[in-house]
Design a protein around this motif. Structure first.
Motif, mmCIF file in Angstrom:
data_model
loop_
_atom_site.group_PDB
_atom_site.id
_atom_site.type_symbol
_atom_site.label_atom_id
_atom_site.label_comp_id
_atom_site.label_asym_id
_atom_site.label_seq_id
_atom_site.Cartn_x
_atom_site.Cartn_y
_atom_site.Cartn_z
ATOM 1 N N MET A 66 0.817 -1.214 0.000
ATOM 2 C CA MET A 66 0.000 0.000 0.000
ATOM 3 C C MET A 66 0.849 1.262 0.000
ATOM 4 O O MET A 66 0.381 2.338 -0.383
ATOM 5 C CB MET A 66 -0.941 -0.007 1.199
ATOM 6 N N MET A 67 2.110 1.150 0.428
ATOM 7 C CA MET A 67 3.003 2.309 0.391
ATOM 8 C C MET A 67 3.643 2.498 -0.969
ATOM 9 O O MET A 67 4.224 3.557 -1.249
ATOM 10 C CB MET A 67 4.095 2.157 1.458
ATOM 11 N N MET A 68 3.565 1.496 -1.838
ATOM 12 C CA MET A 68 4.204 1.566 -3.146
ATOM 13 C C MET A 68 3.409 2.463 -4.095
ATOM 14 O O MET A 68 2.178 2.500 -4.057
ATOM 15 C CB MET A 68 4.331 0.163 -3.751
ATOM 16 N N ARG A 69 4.114 3.148 -4.950
ATOM 17 C CA ARG A 69 3.492 4.085 -5.898
ATOM 18 C C ARG A 69 2.487 3.374 -6.796
ATOM 19 O O ARG A 69 1.408 3.904 -7.053
ATOM 20 C CB ARG A 69 4.586 4.750 -6.739
ATOM 21 N N THR A 70 2.826 2.184 -7.290
ATOM 22 C CA THR A 70 1.935 1.427 -8.174
ATOM 23 C C THR A 70 1.296 0.243 -7.456
ATOM 24 O O THR A 70 0.712 -0.615 -8.093
ATOM 25 C CB THR A 70 2.706 0.912 -9.401
ATOM 26 N N GLU A 90 12.162 4.009 -5.899
ATOM 27 C CA GLU A 90 11.231 4.680 -6.805
ATOM 28 C C GLU A 90 9.789 4.377 -6.436
ATOM 29 O O GLU A 90 8.935 5.266 -6.474
ATOM 30 C CB GLU A 90 11.519 4.265 -8.250
ATOM 31 N N GLU A 91 9.501 3.129 -6.081
ATOM 32 C CA GLU A 91 8.132 2.770 -5.706
ATOM 33 C C GLU A 91 7.702 3.484 -4.433
ATOM 34 O O GLU A 91 6.535 3.835 -4.264
ATOM 35 C CB GLU A 91 8.008 1.254 -5.529
ATOM 36 N N LEU A 92 8.658 3.695 -3.506
ATOM 37 C CA LEU A 92 8.343 4.385 -2.255
ATOM 38 C C LEU A 92 8.412 5.903 -2.403
ATOM 39 O O LEU A 92 8.143 6.629 -1.435
ATOM 40 C CB LEU A 92 9.306 3.937 -1.153
ATOM 41 N N ASN A 93 8.796 6.378 -3.585
ATOM 42 C CA ASN A 93 8.917 7.811 -3.867
ATOM 43 C C ASN A 93 9.873 8.483 -2.877
ATOM 44 O O ASN A 93 9.571 9.527 -2.298
ATOM 45 C CB ASN A 93 7.550 8.497 -3.826
ATOM 46 N N LEU A 94 11.041 7.863 -2.700
ATOM 47 C CA LEU A 94 12.074 8.408 -1.835
ATOM 48 C C LEU A 94 13.067 9.207 -2.662
ATOM 49 O O LEU A 94 13.259 8.923 -3.849
ATOM 50 C CB LEU A 94 12.812 7.277 -1.111
#
Length: 433
Positions: free
Chosen positions: A155-159, A316-320
């Motif tokens: 649920m924290m991942m961008r996609t 990238e998925e976590l938008n860090l």
């Protein structure tokens, strides 16, 4: 939306509406306000000997557990010396794998190959098999808890998708069973499905949004604590939530650091499960959001720590931010960055008190028993396997980990003003790709 600055102060104040995905259109959005610019302060890295010691212990413990799982997966029920000879980097070991296996005769029984007498082979001892059976019982008993933890990560991942390779690397940290993709995922097919990631590799995707899981550990702890009134104000958008701080000696009492942390804590807290695409990536608000993401991710791990590279694979998925490692050295009251065992490990400091985990997961308690068996093998290996006393272990046994230190020791640091203006060498080296 981009925040404009003038004379280092935000002159334009805009409201950011951050809605969670799959939320009903009529749901009330969180209203956040960024109204100040935090003073830039950098702190020197301070070695924490207590946490380094725990990381040292857990490195060998994790390697032994991974080898146990590999032997179980083997169709022959054993591994040959040739098959594991180049696994030391994969296991995070600084010694040859064969030497490591021979250290712990209570777990790994060595015998010659039936066809090649000079080829050592290793199978699991009865004690190791017993420990594994207890582990499988825990996985079965706490299956719903594991599902919730995995849902929260996705649920924290961008996609809402994570590469399977990254999840396999995190199995130990997240408390996932060895074959989670074959057992856990099919059991919860309404929550998970296999899909390709944006880069085209095999991944695991969230099938449905679970609003009841979209509550961070920081929100939960504030709701349960004596600060419940502040939590209610936070839910109504009137205040921010503060991160627990545990500074190294010499930092917490400094006026400049206190002022800096006060400004940081007053910024709105953005749930790691909220959409952050409308936040200026260069703003202090985004920095606090990134700290919140890392805080929540480490809270979801059962040992409250993980390797920096595991987080990097999900950056990238976590938008860090690209150089997110700097957040660990910039906020030493929240995180501890360790270079122990020739790797970089990040720990959530609030997860430990006096060198021990706070509220350990049942798997952590079982791993203490595993470590006890390893220590017994190390103690008696020079006397011969036959000298090892019988070990009777059950889930009810209360075995204390004697290798844990009672206190978290830290190296003393200077308390002069110059300590806070220098850029840590560790910070710069950690950001190298």
């Amino acid at each position: 939306m981009i925040f404009k600055t003038q004379n280092s102060i935000l002159s334009l104040e805009k409201l950011l509406s951050l809605k969670r995905p799959h939320k009903p259109s009529g749901a009330k959005a969180n209203t956040l306000l960024q109204n100040r610019w935090i003073t830039r302060v950098r702190l020197k890295w301070v070695k924490n000997r207590g946490l380094d010691h725990i990381i040292d212990i857990d490195t060998d413990l994790k390697a032994a557990c991974l080898l146990k799982d590999a032997i179980k997966r083997s169709s022959t029920g054993f591994l040959t010396a040739n098959s594991v000879s180049d696994w030391h980097k994969l296991l995070g070991l600084t010694v040859p794998v064969i030497r490591f296996l021979r250290r712990y005769p209570t777990l790994f029984h060595e015998f010659p190959h039936s066809r090649y007498a000079n080829l050592p082979c290793f199978r699991l001892t009865d004690t190791a098999l017993l420990l594994d059976s207890l582990e499988q019982k825990i996985h079965l008993t706490y299956e719903n808890d594991t599902m919730e933890r995995l849902c929260s990560v996705l649920m924290m991942m961008r996609t809402r998708t994570a590469p399977l390779q990254s999840l396999h690397s995190l199995k130990w940290d997240l408390g996932l069973p060895d074959n989670f993709e074959k057992i856990l995922v099919p059991k919860f097919s309404d929550d998970f499905r296999f899909a390709k990631t944006s880069s085209g590799v095999a991944g695991l995707q969230l099938s449905r949004w679970r609003e009841e899981f979209a509550v961070s550990e920081l929100e939960k702890s504030n709701e349960k604590s004596e600060m419940g009134n502040e939590y209610r104000q936070f839910k109504s958008g009137q205040t921010a939530l503060a991160f627990p701080m545990n500074f190294p000696r010499g930092y917490g009492a400094q006026k400049k650091v206190r002022a800096w942390m006060d400004e940081f804590q007053k910024l709105p807290y953005i749930s790691p499960y909220d959409d952050s695409r409308n936040i200026d990536p260069n703003s202090e608000l985004m920095e606090k959001r990134a700290v919140g993401i890392l805080h929540e991710f480490l809270s979801l791990t059962i040992h409250k720590k993980t390797k920096r590279n595991y987080l990097r694979s999900l950056r990238e998925e976590l938008n860090l931010p690209h150089k997110f490692t700097r957040l660990f050295t910039r906020y030493p009251g929240i995180f501890y960055l360790s270079l122990k065992c020739k790797t970089t490990t990040v720990t959530l400091k609030e997860g430990y008190q006096r060198g021990k985990l706070v509220n350990p997961h049942p798997l952590v308690n079982l791993r203490k028993k595993f470590n006890h068996v390893m220590r017994m093998g190390l103690l008696y290996r020079a006397k011969g396997v036959n000298m090892i006393p019988p070990l009777n272990i059950s889930l009810d046994d209360n075995i204390e980990n004697e290798t844990e230190q009672e206190e978290t020791e830290e190296e003393e640091i200077e308390t002069g003003e110059e300590c806070y203006e220098e850029t840590s060498e560790l910070e710069d080296e950690s950001d190298e790709e």
